[in-house]
Design an enzyme around this catalytic site. Structure first.
Site, short mmCIF file in Angstrom:
data_model
loop_
_atom_site.label_atom_id
_atom_site.label_comp_id
_atom_site.label_asym_id
_atom_site.label_seq_id
_atom_site.Cartn_x
_atom_site.Cartn_y
_atom_site.Cartn_z
N TYR A 109 1.09 -1.12 0.03
CA TYR A 109 0.17 -0.19 0.11
C TYR A 109 0.97 1.07 0.15
CZ TYR A 109 -3.20 3.77 1.77
OH TYR A 109 -3.71 4.70 1.71
N GLU A 198 -3.83 7.48 -3.49
CA GLU A 198 -3.89 6.11 -2.97
C GLU A 198 -3.54 5.10 -3.88
OE1 GLU A 198 -6.37 4.37 0.45
OE2 GLU A 198 -7.44 4.18 -1.31
#
Length: 390
Positions: A109, A198
């Site tokens: 991530y 993101e």
């Protein structure tokens, strides 16, 4: 302003952030042609909506033939996709992204958000790629690396080393690739006035390369005048119609799930008002900031937008008259009730310049559904009581 995944990846490409190849499609037939153009024998069919959690909602599926690409696109296009970010009402899928398959060895991530307390962008990274970052933060906060980057010095080598060491990346070439990617993402964030970026997941391939398998971006609305190319990416069909209408009148509006409409001037006071309503046992139906120049027209439009929500059983008007005098706001509220059919109780708390005169004006009007409050607590309590009584 939010954009779609495929649009985020177009911006990624300008900054050297690698992604799998993909092509957008509006029909199942076009999806099949896109698979043909991409080549290979594995493709991913991805719903394009402004929300995360698409995979868990059935909006991201793997296809192993062009016929299957067409079949899956047919299933996904037109579906009402419900995820943890859409709410129970879901979002209509109007386009799909056909992307080539990828050789996934590991999932990470990587994201950047603004930390208002630190007044700096913060890079967040985690080994828990593919998971909901909110869930990771709640259950395993130690697995999230957070690095604040002072814009005065920008992204430096020590920031990159902290990231790769924290993620356990030991191969020197892979470390160099990851640091280069993180640096490019930070540059993208600043140069485009982004609010959030993101990548979840950011994958590592068998060759040790890093690819953005997903991409989510939002931008500061107030800075869009500097970025016409990003403004052109706006998909108004993905935006709440009432929020869009409110913005055209200079109102900041966000719809919520409660029963008490809120009309306030100033974002901080609006947040405090909603908190107080919750504390008093009620639930706010919206966030509505009318700004520092509330007048009859803006108040009337605010009433109109709030009352479009059938759940609203009372409205709490909480205005601090600093620049604008309270007596003028009171007259504006009375005039607004003539412009808009306000059929629920309206609790009004005015404080600041000429607040006493304003209270007298409202009481003298003798309108049954306008209730004058003494202070914030009294106003919130009266609003909650009115909503419950309704």
């Amino acid at each position: 302003m939010n954009i779609h995944e495929y649009q985020a990846k177009q911006i990624f490409a300008k900054y050297g952030v690698a992604t799998p190849r993909g092509i957008i499609a509006n029909t199942p037939e076009q999806a099949a042609r896109n698979a043909e153009e991409l080549g290979g024998d594995v493709w991913v069919v991805k719903a394009q909506i402004h929300a995360g959690g698409r995979g868990l909602g059935g909006g991201v599926k793997l296809a192993r033939s062009k016929d299957e690409v067409k079949q899956l696109a047919n299933e996904i296009l037109g579906m009402n996709l419900v995820t943890h970010q859409t709410g129970p009402e879901g979002k209509l899928v109007q386009k799909v992204y056909i992307e080539e398959g990828a050789d996934i060895v590991d999932e990470l991530y990587l994201g950047i958000v603004l930390d208002r307390a630190k007044e700096m962008p913060v890079i967040m990274a985690s080994t828990e790629g593919g998971m909901e970052i909110e869930k990771v933060a709640e259950e395993s906060p130690d697995k999230i690396i957070k690095i604040a980057v002072d814009p005065a010095i920008g992204f430096q080598g020590f920031h990159g080393r902290e990231l790769v060491f924290g993620l356990g990346i030991t191969d020197k070439k892979e470390q160099s690739k990851f640091i280069k990617l993180a640096s490019a993402l930070y540059t993208l964030y600043l140069e485009n006035d982004a609010e959030m970026i993101e990548i979840n997941p950011l994958i590592k391939t068998a060759s040790g390369d890093f690819l953005a398998l997903d991409g989510k971006m939002s931008f500061d609305d107030s800075a869009l005048g500097r970025h016409q190319d990003i403004e052109d990416m706006r998909d108004i069909s993905e935006e709440d119609a009432d929020e869009r209408e409110a913005s055209q009148y200079g109102l900041s509006y966000v719809s919520l799930d409660g029963e008490i409409g809120c009309m306030v001037n100033g974002a901080g006071l609006a947040m405090g008002t909603m908190d107080t309503i919750n504390y008093m046992g009620g639930t706010p139906a919206n966030f509505l900031d009318v700004g520092g120049s509330a007048n009859a027209q803006t108040v009337a439009k605010g009433f109109e937008i709030i009352l479009k929500n059938p759940r609203v059983k009372a409205i709490f008007v909480n205005i601090f008259g600093g620049i604008v005098r309270c007596d003028r706001i009171a007259n504006g509220i009375l005039e607004a009730t003539k412009l808009t059919d306000v059929n629920v109780p309206v609790i009004v708390r005015l404080d600041g310049t000429n607040a006493g005169e304003a209270a007298e004006i409202l009481k003298a009007a003798n309108i049954p559904n306008i209730i004058v409050a003494d202070d914030l607590g009294d106003g919130a309590a009266k609003a909650v009581a009115a909503a419950k009584q309704a």
